[in-house]
Write a protein that holds these residues in place. Sequence first.
Motif, PDB file in Angstrom:
ATOM      1  N   LYS A  55       3.310 -11.127   3.070  1.00 48.84           N
ATOM      2  CA  LYS A  55       2.012 -11.268   2.410  1.00 48.84           C
ATOM      3  C   LYS A  55       0.862 -10.733   3.259  1.00 48.84           C
ATOM      4  CE  LYS A  55       2.574 -11.974  -0.887  1.00 48.84           C
ATOM      5  NZ  LYS A  55       3.245 -10.992  -1.832  1.00 48.84           N
ATOM      6  N   THR A  56       1.163  -9.722   4.073  1.00 41.20           N
ATOM      7  CA  THR A  56       0.111  -9.041   4.843  1.00 41.20           C
ATOM      8  C   THR A  56       0.135  -7.535   4.529  1.00 41.20           C
ATOM      9  OG1 THR A  56       1.604  -8.818   6.739  1.00 41.20           O
ATOM     10  CG2 THR A  56       0.138 -10.727   6.718  1.00 41.20           C
ATOM     11  N   GLY A  57       0.480  -7.204   3.301  1.00 40.97           N
ATOM     12  CA  GLY A  57       0.490  -5.799   2.889  1.00 40.97           C
ATOM     13  C   GLY A  57       1.671  -5.019   3.418  1.00 40.97           C
ATOM     14  N   SER A  58       2.792  -5.674   3.666  1.00 41.18           N
ATOM     15  CA  SER A  58       3.927  -4.990   4.298  1.00 41.18           C
ATOM     16  C   SER A  58       4.477  -3.859   3.435  1.00 41.18           C
ATOM     17  CB  SER A  58       5.039  -5.993   4.641  1.00 41.18           C
ATOM     18  OG  SER A  58       5.504  -6.657   3.487  1.00 41.18           O
ATOM     19  N   GLN A  59       4.534  -4.055   2.119  1.00 42.30           N
ATOM     20  CA  GLN A  59       5.053  -2.988   1.254  1.00 42.30           C
ATOM     21  C   GLN A  59       4.067  -1.830   1.155  1.00 42.30           C
ATOM     22  OE1 GLN A  59       8.306  -3.018   0.119  1.00 42.30           O
ATOM     23  NE2 GLN A  59       8.241  -4.751   1.536  1.00 42.30           N
ATOM     24  N   TRP A  60       2.790  -2.123   1.231  1.00 40.53           N
ATOM     25  CA  TRP A  60       1.779  -1.064   1.231  1.00 40.53           C
ATOM     26  C   TRP A  60       1.867  -0.240   2.510  1.00 40.53           C
ATOM     27  CZ3 TRP A  60      -2.887  -0.909   4.285  1.00 40.53           C
ATOM     28  CH2 TRP A  60      -3.767   0.122   3.929  1.00 40.53           C
ATOM     29  N   ILE A  61       1.964  -0.906   3.662  1.00 41.79           N
ATOM     30  CA  ILE A  61       2.129  -0.198   4.936  1.00 41.79           C
ATOM     31  C   ILE A  61       3.399   0.644   4.909  1.00 41.79           C
ATOM     32  CG2 ILE A  61       2.644  -0.506   7.392  1.00 41.79           C
ATOM     33  CD1 ILE A  61      -0.230  -1.009   6.939  1.00 41.79           C
ATOM     34  N   LYS A  62       4.466   0.062   4.375  1.00 40.51           N
ATOM     35  CA  LYS A  62       5.734   0.789   4.282  1.00 40.51           C
ATOM     36  C   LYS A  62       5.576   2.053   3.446  1.00 40.51           C
ATOM     37  CE  LYS A  62      10.595   0.031   3.084  1.00 40.51           C
ATOM     38  NZ  LYS A  62      11.588  -0.964   2.607  1.00 40.51           N
ATOM     39  N   ALA A  63       4.836   1.961   2.349  1.00 43.95           N
ATOM     40  CA  ALA A  63       4.611   3.135   1.501  1.00 43.95           C
ATOM     41  C   ALA A  63       3.828   4.211   2.251  1.00 43.95           C
ATOM     42  CB  ALA A  63       3.870   2.716   0.234  1.00 43.95           C
ATOM     43  N   LEU A  64       2.790   3.814   2.982  1.00 44.46           N
ATOM     44  CA  LEU A  64       2.002   4.789   3.743  1.00 44.46           C
ATOM     45  C   LEU A  64       2.873   5.539   4.746  1.00 44.46           C
ATOM     46  CD1 LEU A  64      -1.328   2.901   4.649  1.00 44.46           C
ATOM     47  CD2 LEU A  64      -0.936   4.488   2.765  1.00 44.46           C
ATOM     48  N   PHE A  65       3.645   4.797   5.544  1.00 41.36           N
ATOM     49  CA  PHE A  65       4.420   5.418   6.617  1.00 41.36           C
ATOM     50  C   PHE A  65       5.678   6.117   6.107  1.00 41.36           C
ATOM     51  CE2 PHE A  65       1.656   2.979   9.313  1.00 41.36           C
ATOM     52  CZ  PHE A  65       1.624   3.684  10.512  1.00 41.36           C
ATOM     53  N   SER A  66       6.000   5.951   4.839  1.00 39.30           N
ATOM     54  CA  SER A  66       7.136   6.657   4.248  1.00 39.30           C
ATOM     55  C   SER A  66       6.703   7.919   3.506  1.00 39.30           C
ATOM     56  CB  SER A  66       7.885   5.731   3.270  1.00 39.30           C
ATOM     57  OG  SER A  66       8.388   4.595   3.923  1.00 39.30           O
ATOM     58  N   ASP A  67       5.412   8.171   3.469  1.00 40.99           N
ATOM     59  CA  ASP A  67       4.891   9.302   2.712  1.00 40.99           C
ATOM     60  C   ASP A  67       5.164  10.628   3.430  1.00 40.99           C
ATOM     61  OD1 ASP A  67       2.845   9.846   0.305  1.00 40.99           O
ATOM     62  OD2 ASP A  67       2.385  11.225   1.958  1.00 40.99           O
TER      63      ASP A  67
END
Length: 291
Positions: A55-67
């Motif tokens: 609940k600290t934006g982990s999936q959002w961070i994951k999306a950024l670094f997987s781009d």
Amino acid sequence: MINRAVEFAKHNSPNSLRVKARRAQMEARNARMRLTVPVVARSEFDNIFHCTVRKTGSQWIKALFSDPAVYRHCGMLPYDPRFYSGGATAPVPAGRIGLAIFLSHKRFEAVPKAGSYRAFFVIRDPRDVVVSSYFSLRNSHAPMGDIPQARKALQELPKKEGMLYVIDRLRDKKQFGQMRSWAVAPSDETFRLFRYEDLTGERQADEVDQLLRHCGITLPPAELEALLARYSFTKMKKSKETPGRISHYRKGASGDWRNHFDDDIYAAYTKAAGDLAEILGYPARDETAAR
């Protein structure tokens, strides 16, 4: 078609099959990036580690670094250790970005490293984490592990008792302790703390740029702007919405806990987490009330 099949497996299959499906999806995506995305700059580090709690934006961070844009400017492919043997405490291969590593600072320090590295830990007001966890567990998180049991309990409980249930759950899963461990860890150039509220706030571009530069990655301003536009919370929420399904992306406002905590809930939170919010640099309850 393949992505739809993977999404179905993610939400409806046993954990073992879900993990295999996610691993296959990630490796196929990485293979395509190797073949189709030219690398224009490489990070000076052997590994990058994204450490956090839920609940600290982990999936959002994951999306950024997987781009692909990030891969183009660092040459490092995403790697989620949860989908491999050994999980979070196993070594991350050299040339990979270890994403969504849910470990205390002490346990992370014990993880074997491939060489030089940079790590970052994303913090968030733990009171907002409670609220976000409540709505996610009750309504939207994929039904994996013990989440179906938690969801059933929360849907049967009044909201106040549900919040108390979530506080106990976060305490028992050591999430408050993990956040504290990173906050009080000795200063070290290899890791840095970043606030969820800053990474998603008005100065998002500057904050994400600092995060990427900490990891040895520099994106031209136009590419950074495009990257953040691709993964705005609004777009990610809409992309996950399907008939009969609630999106997992609920971007709660900072300080939203004040709309949900009463005296009893705050007392239970304090008993479980102590002065964690203040240790992390967030205002105490009395300070927020006075504003």
